[in-house]
Design a protein around this motif. Structure first.
Motif: not given
Ligand SMILES: *Cc1c(COP(=O)(O)O)cnc(C)c1O
Length: 491
Positions: A142-144, A184, A239, A266, A268-269, A295, A297-298
């Motif tokens: 995931g993005t982490s 995040h 986001g 970052d 992520a979504f 991601d 998965h989001k």
């Molecule tokens: C969800 C999220 C993350 C972490 O991503 P994971 O896929 O849960 O590891 C990092 N940054 C933002 C902005 C997110 O919304």
């Protein structure tokens, strides 16, 4: 008879079809089920059972799954799941997971078809974000982890190869990183895990739209340099998790360029808005980043877990992680050929075939329909904001730039702490009722009912129902309508 394969393949086939039918029934009827329900104590207790020495039939194990696991899902595949930032999955994603398991591919490296699938997925998204085709990338949990990998490459860029052999030497350089106060938590966690320490993250103030104040960024960098510190990375967010704000990437890129620091996004979504022609301008400047984490998965609805890191400078990316071991020798022919070896681009050696479910999703729906689903969620968030604004006893707590709406129920006679407690209670009641599942966050000390829409199953009627359920929540029933705070329209 020593293999673990079924003794009777025909019986296995029948049972497999039954399991698939059950799965399809579950997904296709999910809207008729509660969004979420608590796991009963007797089921929790049953999980304390020790490892079985003797096996059971596949049918019996599946019965346990159907009754003890499946009904107690998070709920994120339900149309009224609005919590956190969860993707809702797709039926074809489920099938792709099964097919990936059929191959049981290991994508650490070597010459085989799955490597080409992952590479194609990486190229598609490099194209989407305006990165060069020869940018490197890696599918990760995931993005982490994607963000942490990018920060490791940024550190390697700053300190050179010795960081890999000698580790961190504060006498040589004390690294500092920058991200907005709305960034995040995984950014500060990555710095913590990297041994740099979370205190090395400068949380730059945000403006009224919750975007990074770029002037404050410039000042913070200057101040750190004046104190002999070494700025090494600026993280912009596409986001933010609280309100969905998108930083001004062009302005951040200008600062990063002038200061010669790494620029990571970052996304992520939020980065996935690039799939929608209409929303794409929101992430203008993302093509100037050195790296992007996001991601699948989001907002792409690929089943968990699947994220991605993209790095513009592939050589630097490889130099951050590659190692030569005799048992992983590369040859020009046979199974040991092939390029890239993904184990050279991240911490994992053995890696699953995450790319297949992404590939299936994009192949089946096409980028346009996936972008339309993103745009629909953003339109729904604006619609929900209107519904909230039309209710005198609901107060919106933040702008709605994307897909997240933060608001609360207000009662004139309650102070802030009591109002926070009331709203936490409303959310818990909603979740426990099984009708809808928003989550909560804090906006300037005010506890918000937070509705996130990364859900392709949500209909406008679900949002109307959500607002009605909040207005009728048991927690608010004891307050008379006259007691409800009368806010000016659109306050
Ligand atoms: C969800 C999220 C993350 C972490 O991503 P994971 O896929 O849960 O590891 C990092 N940054 C933002 C902005 C997110 O919304």
């Amino acid at each position: 008879m020593s293999s673990l394969d079924p003794a009777d393949w025909e019986a296995f086939r029948k049972q497999s079809h039954r399991m698939l039918d059950d799965a399809i029934d579950f997904i296709s009827r999910v809207a008729q089920r509660p969004v979420w329900q608590p796991v009963p104590d007797e089921i929790k207790n049953a999980f304390a059972a020790p490892m079985p020495q003797e096996g059971r039939t596949l049918e019996a194990v599946h019965e346990s799954f159907l009754h003890e696991i499946l009904p107690y899902a998070t709920g994120n595949i339900h149309p009224r799941f609005f919590g956190y930032v969860h993707g809702s999955g797709t039926p074809s994603g489920m099938l792709a997971e099964m097919l990936a398991a059929t191959m049981n591919a290991n994508l650490g490296g070597r010459e085989h078809g799955a490597i080409y699938v992952e590479r194609q997925v990486i190229c598609w998204f490099a194209d989407l974000f305006g990165f060069p085709r020869d940018a490197s990338g890696l599918l990760v949990t995931g993005t982490s982890l994607a963000n942490m990998i990018a920060l490791l490459v940024a550190r390697r860029a700053q300190l050179g190869p010795s960081i890999r052999t000698d580790g961190i030497d504060p006498a040589r350089a004390r690294l500092v990183a920058y991200a907005s106060a709305a960034s995040h938590g995984c950014i500060s966690k990555a710095l913590d895990m990297m041994g740099i320490g979370s205190a090395a993250l400068r949380k730059i103030a945000v403006d009224t739209e919750y975007r990074m104040n770029v002037r404050a960024l410039r000042e913070a960098i200057a101040e750190d340099r004046a104190h002999g510190l070494t700025p090494f990375v600026v993280v912009g967010t596409a986001g933010t998790v609280d309100v969905g704000a998108i930083d001004d990437f062009a302005a951040i890129a200008d600062v990063a360029e002038a200061e010669d620091v790494w620029f990571h996004v970052d996304g992520a979504f939020g980065a996935l808005v690039a799939l929608s022609e209409e929303l794409r301008p929101l992430v203008a400047g993302i093509e100037r980043a050195d790296s992007i984490g996001f991601d699948f998965h989001k907002w792409l609805h690929v089943p968990y877990d699947a994220g991605c890191v993209l790095v513009r400078d592939s050589a630097l990316h490889r130099d951050t992680f590659s190692a030569s071991e005799p048992y992983l020798a590369r040859l020009h022919r046979g199974l040991a050929g092939g390029e890239p070896w993904f184990c050279d681009y991240g911490p994992d050696l053995s890696r699953g075939f995450r790319a297949l479910k992404v590939w299936f999703t994009v192949q089946q729906y096409g980028a346009r329909a996936l972008g339309d689903a993103v745009a629909r969620n953003c339109a729904q968030a604006k619609h929900l904001a209107d519904l909230v604004d039309a209710q005198p006893s609901l107060e919106r707590l933040a702008p709605v730039p994307l897909n997240i709406v933060c608001f609360r129920y207000v009662v004139r006679s309650l102070d802030r702490a009591e109002t926070n407690a009331l709203n936490a209670q409303i959310v818990a009641e909603l979740q426990e009722s099984g009708v809808a599942a928003p989550s909560t966050t804090m906006i300037e000390g005010k506890l918000a009912i937070r509705v996130n829409l990364t859900n392709h199953r949500t209909q406008d009627t679900d949002l109307v129902l959500l607002v009605r359920e909040i207005m009728n929540a048991p927690a608010v029933r004891k307050y008379s309508q006259e007691d409800a705070l009368q806010l000016p329209p659109n306050a």
